[in-house]
Write a protein that holds these residues in place. Structure first.
Motif, PDB file in Angstrom:
ATOM      1  N   THR A 237      10.900   3.605   4.614  1.00  0.00           N
ATOM      2  CA  THR A 237      11.042   4.952   5.181  1.00  0.00           C
ATOM      3  C   THR A 237      10.506   6.031   4.243  1.00  0.00           C
ATOM      4  O   THR A 237       9.649   6.835   4.617  1.00  0.00           O
ATOM      5  CB  THR A 237      12.515   5.231   5.536  1.00  0.00           C
ATOM      6  OG1 THR A 237      12.916   4.315   6.568  1.00  0.00           O
ATOM      7  CG2 THR A 237      12.682   6.655   6.039  1.00  0.00           C
ATOM      8  N   ARG A 241       6.742   5.715   5.620  1.00  0.00           N
ATOM      9  CA  ARG A 241       6.897   6.594   6.784  1.00  0.00           C
ATOM     10  C   ARG A 241       6.789   8.072   6.390  1.00  0.00           C
ATOM     11  O   ARG A 241       6.070   8.837   7.032  1.00  0.00           O
ATOM     12  CB  ARG A 241       8.236   6.315   7.472  1.00  0.00           C
ATOM     13  CG  ARG A 241       8.394   6.951   8.828  1.00  0.00           C
ATOM     14  CD  ARG A 241       7.436   6.348   9.849  1.00  0.00           C
ATOM     15  NE  ARG A 241       7.986   5.197  10.553  1.00  0.00           N
ATOM     16  CZ  ARG A 241       7.278   4.438  11.385  1.00  0.00           C
ATOM     17  NH1 ARG A 241       5.988   4.706  11.591  1.00  0.00           N
ATOM     18  NH2 ARG A 241       7.822   3.407  11.982  1.00  0.00           N
ATOM     19  N   GLU A 242       7.517   8.472   5.338  1.00  0.00           N
ATOM     20  CA  GLU A 242       7.592   9.894   4.999  1.00  0.00           C
ATOM     21  C   GLU A 242       6.480  10.336   4.041  1.00  0.00           C
ATOM     22  O   GLU A 242       5.741  11.286   4.340  1.00  0.00           O
ATOM     23  CB  GLU A 242       8.971  10.210   4.416  1.00  0.00           C
ATOM     24  CG  GLU A 242      10.097   9.978   5.427  1.00  0.00           C
ATOM     25  CD  GLU A 242      11.490  10.156   4.848  1.00  0.00           C
ATOM     26  OE1 GLU A 242      12.463  10.078   5.611  1.00  0.00           O
ATOM     27  OE2 GLU A 242      11.612  10.361   3.603  1.00  0.00           O
ATOM     28  N   GLY A 245       3.132   9.163   5.653  1.00  0.00           N
ATOM     29  CA  GLY A 245       2.970   9.702   6.999  1.00  0.00           C
ATOM     30  C   GLY A 245       2.537   8.686   8.035  1.00  0.00           C
ATOM     31  O   GLY A 245       1.908   9.043   9.043  1.00  0.00           O
ATOM     32  N   GLU A 247       2.614   6.554  11.210  1.00  0.00           N
ATOM     33  CA  GLU A 247       3.283   6.755  12.492  1.00  0.00           C
ATOM     34  C   GLU A 247       3.255   5.531  13.390  1.00  0.00           C
ATOM     35  O   GLU A 247       3.762   5.555  14.511  1.00  0.00           O
ATOM     36  CB  GLU A 247       2.642   7.943  13.230  1.00  0.00           C
ATOM     37  CG  GLU A 247       2.810   9.264  12.485  1.00  0.00           C
ATOM     38  CD  GLU A 247       2.163  10.428  13.203  1.00  0.00           C
ATOM     39  OE1 GLU A 247       1.425  10.190  14.200  1.00  0.00           O
ATOM     40  OE2 GLU A 247       2.380  11.580  12.772  1.00  0.00           O
ATOM     41  N   ASP A 279      10.768  -1.285  12.589  1.00  0.00           N
ATOM     42  CA  ASP A 279      10.949  -1.273  14.037  1.00  0.00           C
ATOM     43  C   ASP A 279      11.186  -2.678  14.581  1.00  0.00           C
ATOM     44  O   ASP A 279      11.858  -2.847  15.599  1.00  0.00           O
ATOM     45  CB  ASP A 279       9.702  -0.690  14.723  1.00  0.00           C
ATOM     46  CG  ASP A 279       9.393   0.721  14.245  1.00  0.00           C
ATOM     47  OD1 ASP A 279      10.329   1.538  14.180  1.00  0.00           O
ATOM     48  OD2 ASP A 279       8.222   1.001  13.933  1.00  0.00           O
ATOM     49  N   ARG A 307      15.510   5.162  16.980  1.00  0.00           N
ATOM     50  CA  ARG A 307      14.266   5.317  16.227  1.00  0.00           C
ATOM     51  C   ARG A 307      13.388   4.085  16.363  1.00  0.00           C
ATOM     52  O   ARG A 307      12.183   4.171  16.654  1.00  0.00           O
ATOM     53  CB  ARG A 307      14.578   5.556  14.753  1.00  0.00           C
ATOM     54  CG  ARG A 307      13.338   5.543  13.854  1.00  0.00           C
ATOM     55  CD  ARG A 307      13.690   5.288  12.397  1.00  0.00           C
ATOM     56  NE  ARG A 307      14.527   4.137  12.165  1.00  0.00           N
ATOM     57  CZ  ARG A 307      14.109   2.867  12.233  1.00  0.00           C
ATOM     58  NH1 ARG A 307      12.854   2.592  12.550  1.00  0.00           N
ATOM     59  NH2 ARG A 307      14.944   1.879  11.987  1.00  0.00           N
ATOM     60  N   GLY A 311       9.729   3.438  18.312  1.00  0.00           N
ATOM     61  CA  GLY A 311       8.549   2.929  17.630  1.00  0.00           C
ATOM     62  C   GLY A 311       7.908   1.779  18.380  1.00  0.00           C
ATOM     63  O   GLY A 311       6.679   1.710  18.525  1.00  0.00           O
ATOM     64  N   ARG A 314       6.284   3.182  21.647  1.00  0.00           N
ATOM     65  CA  ARG A 314       5.011   3.870  21.374  1.00  0.00           C
ATOM     66  C   ARG A 314       3.879   2.870  21.179  1.00  0.00           C
ATOM     67  O   ARG A 314       2.780   3.036  21.719  1.00  0.00           O
ATOM     68  CB  ARG A 314       5.129   4.741  20.108  1.00  0.00           C
ATOM     69  CG  ARG A 314       5.645   6.137  20.333  1.00  0.00           C
ATOM     70  CD  ARG A 314       5.371   7.026  19.126  1.00  0.00           C
ATOM     71  NE  ARG A 314       5.767   6.426  17.856  1.00  0.00           N
ATOM     72  CZ  ARG A 314       6.994   6.490  17.340  1.00  0.00           C
ATOM     73  NH1 ARG A 314       7.939   7.132  17.995  1.00  0.00           N
ATOM     74  NH2 ARG A 314       7.266   5.935  16.170  1.00  0.00           N
TER      75      ARG A 314
END
Length: 366
Positions: A237, A241-242, A245, A247, A279, A307, A311, A314
């Motif tokens: 994460t 992820r952070e 970035g 996605e 995910d 969350r 994921g 998407r």
């Protein structure tokens, strides 16, 4: 949340070459988000397509159907066809167009059988081509620039054929000195070293791969407590992820590998996988355990589940439908694999297939 919906957070293996009644019933109950195919599932081209069609038939939501089709010894479809060249052989040939051809042919081959995700490209840098850590022959380069250029060419060509890609093994596994299929490696790279090499590659692919696979290695510079990257919130994460970035879809490597089995029980493994930010939790070989795993998923905090489900949803919204299968079409694509192999290796070397050596790493036999 319905249990069938939460099954979307599981990527499972399949026991054999056909979907028996008990396994079909299990999959209907759990509704896994995806299935991964191994050599144990492959007997012939028509049989493989029927198995994949049957997996779709038991799924209420379009499933992820995936495989490790890299090249060389890690190319499951060589059991029923020609063996593509591996990443190192392509690297040594030094022809970018051949790498693109490999990606395009791989995409065509997978679409024909009904796959929608290939678990590659390998984005690890090879610091030692002879290292005994399961990566031998699988790396596109000895430097950041070489991996980015060659793996990027494969990745782009694969995706152009409608097959989603997966960058692995985040955050960079090639400094491991032991094989995570057996036990947990400790990767003693400083953050500065990782930033300059391993992570520099992954940063380049954040916007171009559809998914990322997190490896089972402990990186003390990223996570002070003994924790595999795949189960680490700091790695999955906070870093991927952070900070980076990313996605796309994030999945663990196989949770049935020794690096995990020797350290954690199933309940803790599942809890830590999802809470880390993955995910998908990948359970490749203990297939009956996916129902138990689903029970543990149901106990997780709602925000973590929402969350992860978002994921997966998407990712699935961009999946491309499979091609119509025919043995004639398979024979045509398989001839292209052979032509590529000869172009990379020459006639004499092309005739020599990789030896299966499960004593070195189970990655060759699964």
């Amino acid at each position: 949340m319905e249990s069938a919906t939460l099954g979307q957070l599981i990527l499972t293996g399949v026991p054999g070459t056909e979907l028996d009644a008990d396994t079909a019933a299990l999959f209907r109950r759990v509704q896994p988000g995806g299935f991964i195919i191994f050599g144990r599932n492959i007997k012939s081209a028509p049989q493989l397509r029927k198995l994949i069609d049957d997996l779709r038939d038991v799924s209420k939501i379009e499933p992820i159907i995936t495989i490790d089709q890299e090249g060389g010894r890690v190319s499951r479809l060589r059991l029923i066809g020609n063996e593509p060249p591996n990443a190192q052989q392509l690297r040594e040939k030094g022809d970018l167009e051949l790498v693109r051809r490999h990606g395009a042919i791989t995409g065509c081959l997978l679409r024909l059988f009904g796959f929608n995700l290939d678990l590659c490209p390998v984005l690890d840098i090879s610091f030692d081509d002879e290292a005994d850590n399961s990566l031998r022959g699988r790396c596109y380069g000895n430097s950041v620039e070489q991996v980015v250029r060659l793996a990027g060419a494969f990745n782009d060509a694969l995706r152009e054929q409608g097959i989603a890609s997966c960058g692995k093994h985040f955050p960079g596994y090639s400094a491991a000195t032991i094989d995570a299929h057996h036990e947990l490696p400790v990767i003693k790279r400083t953050r500065e070293e990782l930033d300059a090499e391993e992570l520099a590659v992954f940063r380049q692919f954040v916007g171009t791969v559809d998914s990322m696979m997190i490896c089972h290695g402990w990186y003390p510079s990223l996570e002070s407590e003994k924790t595999p990257a795949s189960l680490s919130h700091r790695v999955v994460t906070e870093l991927l992820r952070e900070e980076f970035g990313f996605e796309g879809l994030i999945m663990t490597d196989d949770l049935d590998m020794g690096a995990i089995l020797n350290e954690y029980g199933l309940e803790e493994t599942i809890r830590r996988s999802i809470s880390a930010g993955n995910d998908l939790a990948m359970i490749c070989h203990r297939v009956p355990a996916i129902e138990e795993a689903l029970g543990y998923i149901q106990r997780l905090p709602r925000d973590e589940l929402e969350r992860a489900l978002a994921g997966v949803a998407r990712f699935k919204s961009n999946l491309v439908a499979p091609d119509v299968f025919s043995e004639t079409a398979f024979a045509e694509v398989d001839r292209e694999v052979w032509k590529l192999r000869v172009a990379v290796l020459g006639e004499d070397r092309a005739a020599q297939r990789s030896a299966e050596d499960g004593k070195r790493s189970p990655v060759e036999l699964y």
